[in-house]
Design an enzyme around this catalytic site. Structure first.
Site, PDB file in Angstrom:
ATOM      1  CG  ASP A  15      21.517 -48.578 -15.860  1.00  0.00           C
ATOM      2  OD1 ASP A  15      21.218 -49.476 -15.058  1.00  0.00           O
ATOM      3  OD2 ASP A  15      22.343 -47.678 -15.584  1.00  0.00           O
TER       4      ASP A  15
HETATM    5  C1  GLC Z   1      24.657 -47.717 -13.120  1.00  0.00           C
HETATM    6  C2  GLC Z   1      23.420 -48.215 -12.419  1.00  0.00           C
HETATM    7  C3  GLC Z   1      22.341 -47.183 -12.256  1.00  0.00           C
HETATM    8  C4  GLC Z   1      22.994 -45.823 -12.055  1.00  0.00           C
HETATM    9  C5  GLC Z   1      23.700 -45.469 -13.333  1.00  0.00           C
HETATM   10  C6  GLC Z   1      24.522 -44.178 -13.180  1.00  0.00           C
HETATM   11  O1  GLC Z   1      25.134 -48.668 -14.001  1.00  0.00           O
HETATM   12  O2  GLC Z   1      22.830 -49.407 -12.939  1.00  0.00           O
HETATM   13  O3  GLC Z   1      21.541 -47.547 -11.122  1.00  0.00           O
HETATM   14  O4  GLC Z   1      22.013 -44.853 -11.743  1.00  0.00           O
HETATM   15  O5  GLC Z   1      24.554 -46.497 -13.823  1.00  0.00           O
HETATM   16  O6  GLC Z   1      25.516 -44.356 -12.222  1.00  0.00           O
END
Ligand code: GLC
Length: 701
Positions: free
Chosen positions: A262
């Site tokens: 993430d």
């Molecule tokens: C965010 C989310 C994830 C997302 C990523 C990119 O923090 O937790 O679901 O795909 O970052 O935006």
């Protein structure tokens, strides 16, 4: 009208081992020789360059060898707009719109694997036109708390419903040519303190409930990507959790693809890459220069690097690269994909109560009062995280106006002021009191109408990534307004527009009819109008329990949520994740999932706790009769056969559900568990023989 359920007793002796459902052949393993050749030509620097972000939403290929970068795209419910290369700011293009699909909980309310497949395929068509290789979705964490900031994005409280829809969505997307990225692996079931909460859970509950949707999408749909979650599980960050990323995901489930972190979720160099992390996103703080130095210092072998590169190349070679100049050239959000959004939206709407007011009787009703800002609020964007820039979002009021035309008069009053996080007066909270002026204007209008349709609920500022709701009370004084409206006109229909459960005790008491229409995508307003006017029958079923009190929810009843730490200024925690700065104390935050497998209805059944409306509930304009139930053993487990007849004059679709109990079980089991379901279309008077397979592997513990 009763809400029928079939309880089929599992009479088979079950093998104790957890039989894997038949493996879905992977498309990733056909290029191993070619990959050997590519890796043998790569320098160590080129290998390391593949293992971290290049831009905010891309990671590097190998330009010298003609291997394209990998382009990622948020959102499980629509391809997010283009962002600036190294920030969270929009790039403000005019060529990057997309279809806003009904969000996760709406898709789950359809209980339709057919439409989940079409949804995944449509998402992929748009991803390809936008030049994307991997969709960052579906988001399939179990909805452990109704207040979870991303309950609207996730599917269900039940692992089978979540898993079967995740399988369908994954097959749809990858059959069309775009990789999925199952998220967030694993046990990211809350947004508060998501960056460091340490989930403590037993192996059994973890596998039976929380990992099951991921296991199904990997084993039965060959998902090519997985995103490691921000939190810890049993003491280890997910992004360096060898038990999750290697032992379970790769060794037990045979996952051949790639794991991305993430955003800002990596916390180490050697531990992460050794545990099975392929790509640190979005930066290179741990898996860039630091990793190169670690290899050169002999702290991690190049063989590990080669394995991580191999897993990425397998996905890269399964997804056709799209040249930069081809991306965002053709407008997206076209009628074929909008049509899929409409079909899903039509089947997601759940009718909880109807005392004769619906469908709208055009003979009796000449003037409709539409009350509530949620009748005109667009839900494609808002809050933190994935949203969709769309050229079309039909609001409920627009949908009603175009469906009703000038056959009836439609008046509108906002009735309340919705919560807006971005608003100047920071003092505003979702629970602010009713607005007297707006309320009296709405009540006056209600008095003058033949029918009142009241749009309650919340919005994308209330339900958002990065923070959980603190309450399920309807915001902005909506309960008070509902009571006043009902006094003014008892012919009151309430539509709840929300992604997750809200406290509907008041609106349920004062409304003759009550529906949930979710954050229902670009065509949501049209779908709702078709239900209200009777063009189609409602057929959605709740994918999660709607509790009466938050205290009844297992995570709250066991005291494992909310956790409280002092200075939890929400914003800086999010900042921490991006800058990977979190102080020692925060790292001690534990969420002990002591309810074990008793999440959602499994808990309420066990505790015989009453709920507002149960998992799987939803009414129809039609009535159905279930007959001639038979259970027959098969090689995979058993088949449940029955006759289903539509004994009314309205064409409709029913979602038949099979729950399994095992009263004499040697081990503790929930009272009943969903182990099969099927959506069945039946014309008025029509009858069909339905067969729902139940697999032995779904009955194992
Ligand atoms: C965010 C989310 C994830 C997302 C990523 C990119 O923090 O937790 O679901 O795909 O970052 O935006």
């Amino acid at each position: 009208m009763k809400n029928f359920r079939i309880i089929a007793l599992a009479v088979l002796t079950l093998s104790a081992t957890n039989l894997q459902a038949q493996k879905y052949p992977s498309k990733l393993l056909g290029n191993e020789k070619k990959i050997d050749g590519i890796i043998s030509q790569m320098t160590l620097e080129e290998k390391i360059d593949m293992l971290h972000g290049k831009n905010m939403f891309s990671s590097a290929g190998v330009p010298r060898l003609g291997i394209a970068d990998i382009e990622y795209a948020d959102g499980p419910f629509g391809i997010r707009e283009e962002m600036e290369p190294h920030s969270w700011n929009s790039a403000h293009l005019t060529t990057d719109s997309a279809t806003f699909f009904p969000t996760g909980s709406a898709l789950a309310a359809t209980w339709s694997t057919h439409w989940a497949y079409a949804y995944g395929r449509a998402m992929s068509r748009e991803a390809r036109l936008r030049g994307k290789d991997m969709i960052l979705g579906p988001a399939i964490n179990i909805q452990r708390i109704p207040t979870g900031g991303r309950t609207y994005e996730y599917l269900s409280e039940d692992p089978l419903l979540s898993g079967m829809l995740a399988v369908a969505y994954t097959r749809g997307s990858q059959d069309d040519g775009t990789a999925v990225c199952l998220k967030h692996y694993a046990l990211n079931n809350q947004e508060d303190y998501r960056g460091f909460v340490d989930v403590h859970i037993s192996d059994r509950s973890m596998h039976e409930i929380y990992l099951r949707p991921f296991e199904m999408a990997v084993g039965e749909a060959d998902a090519w990507g997985v995103m490691a979650a921000y939190n810890k599980v049993n003491g280890r960050w997910c992004s360096e959790n060898e038990h999750l990323l290697t032992t379970i995901l790769r060794q037990q489930w045979g996952f051949p693809g790639m794991v991305i972190s993430d955003w800002g979720g990596v916390h180490s160099t050697v531990d992460a890459v050794t545990a099975g992390m392929n790509v640190e996103m979005p930066g290179s703080r741990y898996m860039g220069q630091a990793l190169l130095d670690s290899v050169k210092a002999g702290k991690v072998s190049e063989a590990v690097i080669d394995q991580r590169v191999r897993e990425i190349l397998r996905v890269r070679m399964a997804v056709k690269p799209i040249a930069k100049e081809e991306a965002n050239r053709v407008p997206v959000g076209n009628k074929e994909e909008m049509a899929v959004a409409l079909e899903v939206a039509r089947r997601s709407i759940v009718m909880l109560k109807n005392e004769k007011l619906l469908p709208i009787n055009s003979k009796r009703v000449k003037h409709i009062a539409v009350i509530g800002e949620n009748a005109v609020t667009k839900m494609a964007l808002g809050g933190v995280g994935a949203g969709v820039k769309t050229r079309c979002e039909i609001t409920p009021l627009e949908g009603l106006k175009s469906a009703i035309g000038n056959s009836m008069k439609i008046s509108y009053a906002p009735g309340y002021k919705s919560f807006d996080r971005g608003s100047r007066n920071r003092r505003q909270s979702p629970q602010q009191a009713a607005n007297p002026e707006l309320m009296s204007e709405a009540v006056k209008l209600a008095k003058s109408a033949d029918l009142v349709i009241y749009f309650a609920g919340d919005n994308r500022e209330v339900e958002t990534e990065g923070s959980d709701r603190k309450s399920i009370t309807l915001p902005s004084g909506q309960d008070e307004l509902a009571i006043a409206l009902a006094k003014a006109n008892k012919r009151l229909v309430t539509v709840v527009v929300a992604g997750g459960p809200v406290d509907i005790s008041t609106v349920n008491d004062v409304s003759k009819s009550l529906l949930v229409s979710w954050f229902n995508g670009s065509m949501g307003g049209q779908a709702l109008a078709e239900v209200l006017t009777g063009k189609i029958s409602p057929s959605g079923k709740l994918p999660m329990t709607w509790p009466i009190h938050l205290e009844d929810v297992p995570a709250y009843a066991t005291g494992s949520y909310p956790q409280n730490i002092q200075n939890n200024a929400q914003g800086d925690i999010f900042v921490d994740i991006t800058q990977n700065r979190s102080n020692e104390r925060r790292q001690q935050l534990v969420a002990n999932y002591s309810e074990e497998s008793l999440v959602g209805y499994r808990w309420y059944d066990q505790k015989q706790a009453s709920v507002a409306y149960p998992f799987g509930f939803g009414l129809s304009y039609a009535s159905f009769r279930y007959d001639q139930l038979e259970v027959q053993p098969t090689a995979e487990g058993f088949d449940v056969h029955f006759q289903l007849r539509n004994v009314s004059s309205a064409d409709a679709e029913e979602v038949a559900q099979v729950y399994v109990s095992r009263p004499s079980s040697r081990i503790e089991r929930p009272v009943k568990e969903l182990k099969g379901f099927q959506r069945v279309a039946l014309k008025a008077g029509e009858s069909k023989t339905v067969t729902i397979p139940v697999r032995r592997s779904d009955l194992c513990h």
